[in-house]
Motif scaffolding. Structure first.
Motif, PDB file in Angstrom:
ATOM      1  N   ARG A 245       0.827  -1.206   0.000  1.00  0.00           N
ATOM      2  CA  ARG A 245       0.000   0.000   0.000  1.00  0.00           C
ATOM      3  C   ARG A 245       0.858   1.251   0.000  1.00  0.00           C
ATOM      4  N   LEU A 246       1.894   1.256   0.825  1.00  0.00           N
ATOM      5  CA  LEU A 246       2.778   2.417   0.870  1.00  0.00           C
ATOM      6  C   LEU A 246       3.493   2.629  -0.459  1.00  0.00           C
ATOM      7  N   SER A 247       3.887   1.547  -1.108  1.00  0.00           N
ATOM      8  CA  SER A 247       4.564   1.690  -2.406  1.00  0.00           C
ATOM      9  C   SER A 247       3.603   2.215  -3.462  1.00  0.00           C
ATOM     10  N   ARG A 248       2.348   1.766  -3.408  1.00  0.00           N
ATOM     11  CA  ARG A 248       1.357   2.287  -4.362  1.00  0.00           C
ATOM     12  C   ARG A 248       1.132   3.775  -4.161  1.00  0.00           C
ATOM     13  N   VAL A 249       1.049   4.193  -2.899  1.00  0.00           N
ATOM     14  CA  VAL A 249       0.863   5.615  -2.601  1.00  0.00           C
ATOM     15  C   VAL A 249       2.068   6.418  -3.086  1.00  0.00           C
ATOM     16  N   ALA A 250       3.275   5.873  -2.887  1.00  0.00           N
ATOM     17  CA  ALA A 250       4.487   6.569  -3.326  1.00  0.00           C
ATOM     18  C   ALA A 250       4.521   6.704  -4.841  1.00  0.00           C
ATOM     19  N   VAL A 251       4.184   5.636  -5.545  1.00  0.00           N
ATOM     20  CA  VAL A 251       4.182   5.678  -7.016  1.00  0.00           C
ATOM     21  C   VAL A 251       3.106   6.650  -7.504  1.00  0.00           C
ATOM     22  N   PHE A 252       1.935   6.617  -6.872  1.00  0.00           N
ATOM     23  CA  PHE A 252       0.871   7.543  -7.258  1.00  0.00           C
ATOM     24  C   PHE A 252       1.319   8.987  -7.078  1.00  0.00           C
ATOM     25  N   GLY A 253       1.967   9.270  -5.954  1.00  0.00           N
ATOM     26  CA  GLY A 253       2.460  10.625  -5.709  1.00  0.00           C
ATOM     27  C   GLY A 253       3.495  11.043  -6.730  1.00  0.00           C
ATOM     28  N   LEU A 254       4.368  10.107  -7.090  1.00  0.00           N
ATOM     29  CA  LEU A 254       5.393  10.397  -8.094  1.00  0.00           C
ATOM     30  C   LEU A 254       4.761  10.702  -9.445  1.00  0.00           C
ATOM     31  N   VAL A 255       3.829   9.873  -9.874  1.00  0.00           N
ATOM     32  CA  VAL A 255       3.160  10.082 -11.172  1.00  0.00           C
ATOM     33  C   VAL A 255       2.364  11.382 -11.148  1.00  0.00           C
ATOM     34  N   ARG A 256       1.694  11.642 -10.039  1.00  0.00           N
ATOM     35  CA  ARG A 256       0.918  12.878  -9.930  1.00  0.00           C
ATOM     36  C   ARG A 256       1.827  14.100 -10.006  1.00  0.00           C
TER      37      ARG A 256
END
Length: 60
Positions: free
Chosen positions: A28-39
């Protein structure tokens, strides 16, 4: 409760559940990190694109 009354397989199963929870949390934390990066990349790209269009319209 006595240590001798605890089945060793129950202890291992408990560790398995804890490990699974930890893995889920890491995912979950990695998904949030990737989402933040893409955003962030999308925001930077959009800002640069708007700045380029604004500059182009002023110059032409």
């Amino acid at each position: 409760m006595n240590d001798e009354t605890i089945d060793p397989t129950e202890n291992e199963a408990g560790l398995g559940r804890a490990r699974a929870r930890r893995t889920d949390t890491v995912r979950r934390l990695s998904r949030v990190a990737v989402f933040g990066l893409v955003r962030g990349m999308a925001a930077a790209t959009g800002s640069a694109l708007i700045a380029a269009v604004t500059w182009w319209m002023r110059e032409h």
